[in-house]
Design a protein around this motif. Structure first.
Motif, PDB file in Angstrom:
ATOM      1  N   PRO A  79      39.672  47.906  49.335  1.00 27.88           N
ATOM      2  CA  PRO A  79      40.157  46.798  48.495  1.00 27.88           C
ATOM      3  C   PRO A  79      39.205  45.605  48.497  1.00 27.88           C
ATOM      4  CG  PRO A  79      41.302  46.815  50.596  1.00 27.88           C
ATOM      5  CD  PRO A  79      40.463  48.059  50.561  1.00 27.88           C
ATOM      6  N   ARG A  80      39.175  44.923  47.377  1.00 26.55           N
ATOM      7  CA  ARG A  80      38.478  43.651  47.265  1.00 26.55           C
ATOM      8  C   ARG A  80      39.512  42.532  47.369  1.00 26.55           C
ATOM      9  NH1 ARG A  80      36.950  46.843  43.088  1.00 26.55           N
ATOM     10  NH2 ARG A  80      38.140  45.581  41.610  1.00 26.55           N
ATOM     11  N   ASP A  81      39.040  41.307  47.438  1.00 28.20           N
ATOM     12  CA  ASP A  81      39.959  40.179  47.433  1.00 28.20           C
ATOM     13  C   ASP A  81      40.757  40.155  46.138  1.00 28.20           C
ATOM     14  OD1 ASP A  81      39.162  39.348  49.904  1.00 28.20           O
ATOM     15  OD2 ASP A  81      38.037  37.593  49.215  1.00 28.20           O
ATOM     16  N   ALA A  82      41.944  39.590  46.211  1.00 28.06           N
ATOM     17  CA  ALA A  82      42.781  39.459  45.023  1.00 28.06           C
ATOM     18  C   ALA A  82      42.103  38.542  44.005  1.00 28.06           C
ATOM     19  CB  ALA A  82      44.141  38.900  45.410  1.00 28.06           C
ATOM     20  N   THR A  83      42.382  38.801  42.747  1.00 25.88           N
ATOM     21  CA  THR A  83      41.867  37.961  41.667  1.00 25.88           C
ATOM     22  C   THR A  83      42.806  36.788  41.460  1.00 25.88           C
ATOM     23  OG1 THR A  83      40.919  39.909  40.591  1.00 25.88           O
ATOM     24  CG2 THR A  83      41.161  37.930  39.247  1.00 25.88           C
ATOM     25  N   LEU A  84      42.257  35.585  41.487  1.00 26.48           N
ATOM     26  CA  LEU A  84      43.062  34.376  41.334  1.00 26.48           C
ATOM     27  C   LEU A  84      42.668  33.652  40.061  1.00 26.48           C
ATOM     28  CD1 LEU A  84      42.831  32.977  44.993  1.00 26.48           C
ATOM     29  CD2 LEU A  84      44.453  34.636  44.064  1.00 26.48           C
ATOM     30  N   GLU A  85      43.671  33.221  39.306  1.00 29.61           N
ATOM     31  CA  GLU A  85      43.429  32.430  38.102  1.00 29.61           C
ATOM     32  C   GLU A  85      44.358  31.235  38.099  1.00 29.61           C
ATOM     33  OE1 GLU A  85      43.264  34.400  34.331  1.00 29.61           O
ATOM     34  OE2 GLU A  85      42.643  36.311  35.237  1.00 29.61           O
ATOM     35  N   ALA A  86      43.853  30.109  37.651  1.00 28.07           N
ATOM     36  CA  ALA A  86      44.661  28.887  37.603  1.00 28.07           C
ATOM     37  C   ALA A  86      45.661  28.957  36.448  1.00 28.07           C
ATOM     38  CB  ALA A  86      43.759  27.669  37.439  1.00 28.07           C
ATOM     39  N   ALA A  87      46.904  28.555  36.720  1.00 30.14           N
ATOM     40  CA  ALA A  87      47.915  28.491  35.656  1.00 30.14           C
ATOM     41  C   ALA A  87      47.484  27.479  34.607  1.00 30.14           C
ATOM     42  CB  ALA A  87      49.269  28.109  36.240  1.00 30.14           C
ATOM     43  N   PRO A  88      47.497  27.858  33.335  1.00 32.89           N
ATOM     44  CA  PRO A  88      46.994  26.960  32.286  1.00 32.89           C
ATOM     45  C   PRO A  88      47.911  25.784  31.972  1.00 32.89           C
ATOM     46  CG  PRO A  88      47.842  28.969  31.310  1.00 32.89           C
ATOM     47  CD  PRO A  88      47.880  29.171  32.798  1.00 32.89           C
ATOM     48  N   ASP A  89      49.187  25.891  32.361  1.00 36.24           N
ATOM     49  CA  ASP A  89      50.130  24.815  32.042  1.00 36.24           C
ATOM     50  C   ASP A  89      51.372  25.002  32.912  1.00 36.24           C
ATOM     51  OD1 ASP A  89      51.282  22.627  30.851  1.00 36.24           O
ATOM     52  OD2 ASP A  89      51.121  23.386  28.808  1.00 36.24           O
ATOM     53  N   ASP A  90      52.228  23.989  32.960  1.00 31.22           N
ATOM     54  CA  ASP A  90      53.500  24.128  33.658  1.00 31.22           C
ATOM     55  C   ASP A  90      54.324  25.251  33.017  1.00 31.22           C
ATOM     56  OD1 ASP A  90      52.761  21.983  35.191  1.00 31.22           O
ATOM     57  OD2 ASP A  90      54.154  20.541  34.279  1.00 31.22           O
ATOM     58  N   GLN A  91      54.913  26.085  33.850  1.00 32.32           N
ATOM     59  CA  GLN A  91      55.774  27.194  33.427  1.00 32.32           C
ATOM     60  C   GLN A  91      55.035  28.255  32.612  1.00 32.32           C
ATOM     61  OE1 GLN A  91      59.487  25.908  31.674  1.00 32.32           O
ATOM     62  NE2 GLN A  91      59.766  24.256  33.150  1.00 32.32           N
ATOM     63  N   VAL A  92      53.696  28.287  32.746  1.00 37.99           N
ATOM     64  CA  VAL A  92      52.887  29.300  32.042  1.00 37.99           C
ATOM     65  C   VAL A  92      51.967  29.969  33.058  1.00 37.99           C
ATOM     66  CG1 VAL A  92      51.194  29.745  30.235  1.00 37.99           C
ATOM     67  CG2 VAL A  92      52.927  27.962  29.912  1.00 37.99           C
ATOM     68  N   VAL A  93      52.047  31.306  33.124  1.00 34.63           N
ATOM     69  CA  VAL A  93      51.194  32.046  34.049  1.00 34.63           C
ATOM     70  C   VAL A  93      50.032  32.676  33.297  1.00 34.63           C
ATOM     71  CG1 VAL A  93      52.989  32.561  35.754  1.00 34.63           C
ATOM     72  CG2 VAL A  93      52.703  34.065  33.781  1.00 34.63           C
ATOM     73  N   PRO A  94      48.940  32.974  33.996  1.00 32.51           N
ATOM     74  CA  PRO A  94      47.823  33.657  33.338  1.00 32.51           C
ATOM     75  C   PRO A  94      48.238  35.033  32.823  1.00 32.51           C
ATOM     76  CG  PRO A  94      47.163  32.755  35.464  1.00 32.51           C
ATOM     77  CD  PRO A  94      48.647  32.657  35.400  1.00 32.51           C
ATOM     78  N   GLY A 147      47.561  24.571  37.198  1.00 36.11           N
ATOM     79  CA  GLY A 147      46.574  24.589  38.268  1.00 36.11           C
ATOM     80  C   GLY A 147      46.932  25.483  39.441  1.00 36.11           C
ATOM     81  N   ASP A 148      48.178  25.959  39.528  1.00 35.82           N
ATOM     82  CA  ASP A 148      48.542  26.898  40.596  1.00 35.82           C
ATOM     83  C   ASP A 148      47.610  28.107  40.560  1.00 35.82           C
ATOM     84  OD1 ASP A 148      50.620  25.492  41.712  1.00 35.82           O
ATOM     85  OD2 ASP A 148      52.208  26.577  40.643  1.00 35.82           O
ATOM     86  N   LEU A 149      47.154  28.551  41.734  1.00 39.41           N
ATOM     87  CA  LEU A 149      46.296  29.734  41.814  1.00 39.41           C
ATOM     88  C   LEU A 149      47.177  30.975  41.836  1.00 39.41           C
ATOM     89  CD1 LEU A 149      43.572  28.595  44.383  1.00 39.41           C
ATOM     90  CD2 LEU A 149      43.374  28.783  41.887  1.00 39.41           C
ATOM     91  N   VAL A 150      47.223  31.671  40.711  1.00 41.27           N
ATOM     92  CA  VAL A 150      48.124  32.806  40.525  1.00 41.27           C
ATOM     93  C   VAL A 150      47.345  34.108  40.678  1.00 41.27           C
ATOM     94  CG1 VAL A 150      49.705  33.949  38.922  1.00 41.27           C
ATOM     95  CG2 VAL A 150      49.573  31.442  38.984  1.00 41.27           C
ATOM     96  N   VAL A 151      47.928  35.059  41.403  1.00 41.90           N
ATOM     97  CA  VAL A 151      47.307  36.368  41.585  1.00 41.90           C
ATOM     98  C   VAL A 151      47.475  37.188  40.305  1.00 41.90           C
ATOM     99  CG1 VAL A 151      47.340  38.510  42.918  1.00 41.90           C
ATOM    100  CG2 VAL A 151      47.735  36.310  44.068  1.00 41.90           C
ATOM    101  N   THR A 152      46.372  37.771  39.833  1.00 41.91           N
ATOM    102  CA  THR A 152      46.430  38.619  38.646  1.00 41.91           C
ATOM    103  C   THR A 152      45.896  40.010  38.981  1.00 41.91           C
ATOM    104  OG1 THR A 152      44.231  37.904  37.909  1.00 41.91           O
ATOM    105  CG2 THR A 152      46.122  36.649  37.100  1.00 41.91           C
ATOM    106  N   GLY A 153      46.280  40.989  38.154  1.00 45.09           N
ATOM    107  CA  GLY A 153      45.826  42.360  38.370  1.00 45.09           C
ATOM    108  C   GLY A 153      46.473  42.996  39.596  1.00 45.09           C
ATOM    109  N   GLU A 154      45.866  44.104  40.057  1.00 45.84           N
ATOM    110  CA  GLU A 154      46.413  44.852  41.188  1.00 45.84           C
ATOM    111  C   GLU A 154      45.503  44.825  42.411  1.00 45.84           C
ATOM    112  OE1 GLU A 154      49.380  46.016  40.540  1.00 45.84           O
ATOM    113  OE2 GLU A 154      49.159  45.459  38.431  1.00 45.84           O
ATOM    114  N   THR A 155      44.322  44.273  42.271  1.00 44.22           N
ATOM    115  CA  THR A 155      43.349  44.297  43.359  1.00 44.22           C
ATOM    116  C   THR A 155      43.775  43.358  44.481  1.00 44.22           C
ATOM    117  OG1 THR A 155      41.570  44.750  41.803  1.00 44.22           O
ATOM    118  CG2 THR A 155      40.934  43.903  43.953  1.00 44.22           C
TER     119      THR A 155
END
Length: 410
Positions: A79-94, A147-155
């Motif tokens: 496994p690699r590290d999880a992919t993190l993306e910042a939430a673009p807005d309140d109540q909106v996830v990547p 701005g929350d760092l949200v985990v995306t994908g399965e990695t």
């Protein structure tokens, strides 16, 4: 041309059914697999290991298969590290955010596996780097902040579904949940009582989730006795349960029916709205207990024994009571706080609130669901609360038997 990914399974994957489920997932979703390594645990406590290559026609199909395998406990090899993306807005996830299960979960960040706090199904995973150590928690979508760092994908995600215990014999064995009216009620009630004693002795928390049928069916006094004796640490219900419990004290009826004679007193159909009026006049349930308006019942015992309760409202509520939380999100958050603190949950004759609380529970929390209707327990399990065991029986019979099992001899 095909695409492939290697995944690993480890643990008691044969007798828990995990391996068979993962094989089935691949085939049902149109993929193929080849077992590259298989080491069987050869004694009671030995674990089994399986590594397999999963192939699919397209990257999108493979990702869908890997997602389902991940939900069932498989981990991508190397496994690699999880992919993190910042939430673009309140109540909106990547896009492509990871949607959680209620199983224990770990996220790989900076080369380390970090346990997820407060596991809960149907949430996003958010990584917090603000403290001295990295933390990973769950957030419902309406709580996401820009701005929350949200985990995306399965990695970089590892899920550990509870496995079937190898000592056998316990109805509380994880992943053995089921619904049956054939269960021996007395022996199962004795097991539930033992669990409740154990929780109390270890300073744990028992949450009871209540439906109005408890009052209608005659289980009110037994439940009040359990609250008074210290076996219930918190209560979650709707406006209706509390109103009928209070109505029983004020008028001797539940939804206008005399619970002793089953007769319908004159103006009995108005008793519930009269009750709401009296509690409102007093300033709430606690005030009504303190001024002597309410002198018995479940809510009375909660107030006098400092047992916290959450009353969540619905669109059909009369009144409602001053104590009822009418904002749905506020009610969910209050229920979530109760659920995260619970070690054992008793869900008693309420489909709506059982599912609501079940959605907030990690799969490691032991859960009992009792209802006269098998569909209630079935729906709870279908929603993902695989750790629940179900009893199909009358709540007016169950609660007195449980109370007698716990309180006789004390």
């Amino acid at each position: 041309m095909t695409v492939a990914r290697t995944v690993e399974l480890e643990g008691h994957i044969i007798d828990s059914g995990m391996m068979a489920r993962c094989f089935g997932v691949v085939m049902d979703m149109g993929g193929e697999f080849e077992v590259e390594e298989f080491e069987v645990g050869r004694h009671k406590h030995a674990e089994t290991y399986c590594r397999m290559m999963v192939t699919a026609d397209t990257e999108a199909e493979l990702r869908a298969i890997i997602h389902e395998l991940n939900q069932n406990g498989a981990t991508v090899a190397d496994p690699r590290d999880a992919t993190l993306e910042a939430a673009p807005d309140d109540q909106v996830v990547p896009i492509d955010f990871y949607s959680t299960t209620n199983h224990p979960t770990f996220v790989r960040v900076d080369g380390e596996w970090i346990p997820v706090e407060d596991c809960e199904m149907d949430c996003a995973l958010v990584v917090d780097r603000s403290g001295d150590t990295i933390a990973v928690g769950t957030k419902v979508l309406n709580a996401i902040e820009e701005g929350d760092l949200v985990v995306t994908g399965e990695t970089g995600i590892r899920v550990e579904p509870p496995e079937r215990p190898r000592n056998g014999g316990s109805s509380f064995g994880f992943m053995q949940g089921g619904v049956s009216s054939e269960r021996p009620s007395a022996s199962l009630i004795a097991e539930i009582a033992d669990e409740m004693r154990s929780v109390r002795e270890n300073d744990g928390s028992v949450l009871v989730v209540c439906g109005p049928a408890i009052i209608h069916a005659g289980g009110r006094d037994a439940l009040a006795d359990l609250v008074r004796a210290g076996y219930i640490d918190s209560l979650s219900a709707g406006n209706g349960f509390a109103v009928h419990d209070l109505e029983r004290d004020l008028y001797g009826t539940s939804l206008g029916v005399d619970t002793e004679t089953l007769e319908h007193p004159r103006k009995g159909h108005k008793h519930h709205i009269y009750t709401i009026s009296e509690i409102g006049r007093a300033g709430g349930i606690e005030a009504a207990v303190e001024n002597g308006t309410i002198e018995s019942g479940v809510m009375y015992e909660c107030v006098t024994n400092d047992v916290p309760f959450v009353l969540a409202g619905s669109i059909r509520d009369d009144g409602p009571l001053p104590d009822t939380i009418t904002d749905a999100i506020e009610a969910q958050n209050a229920i979530r706080e109760q659920a995260h603190e619970a070690d054992l949950v008793l869900m008693l004759s309420t489909l709506l609130h059982s599912v609501a609380v079940g959605n907030c529970l990690p799969s490691t929390t032991k859960t009992v669901c009792v209802d006269i209707n098998p569909a209630t327990v079935t729906q709870l399990l279908d929603r993902g609360s695989a750790q629940a065991i179900g009893m199909v029986t009358d709540i007016g019979t169950f609660l007195p038997m449980l109370s007698e099992e716990l309180l006789d001899g004390e």
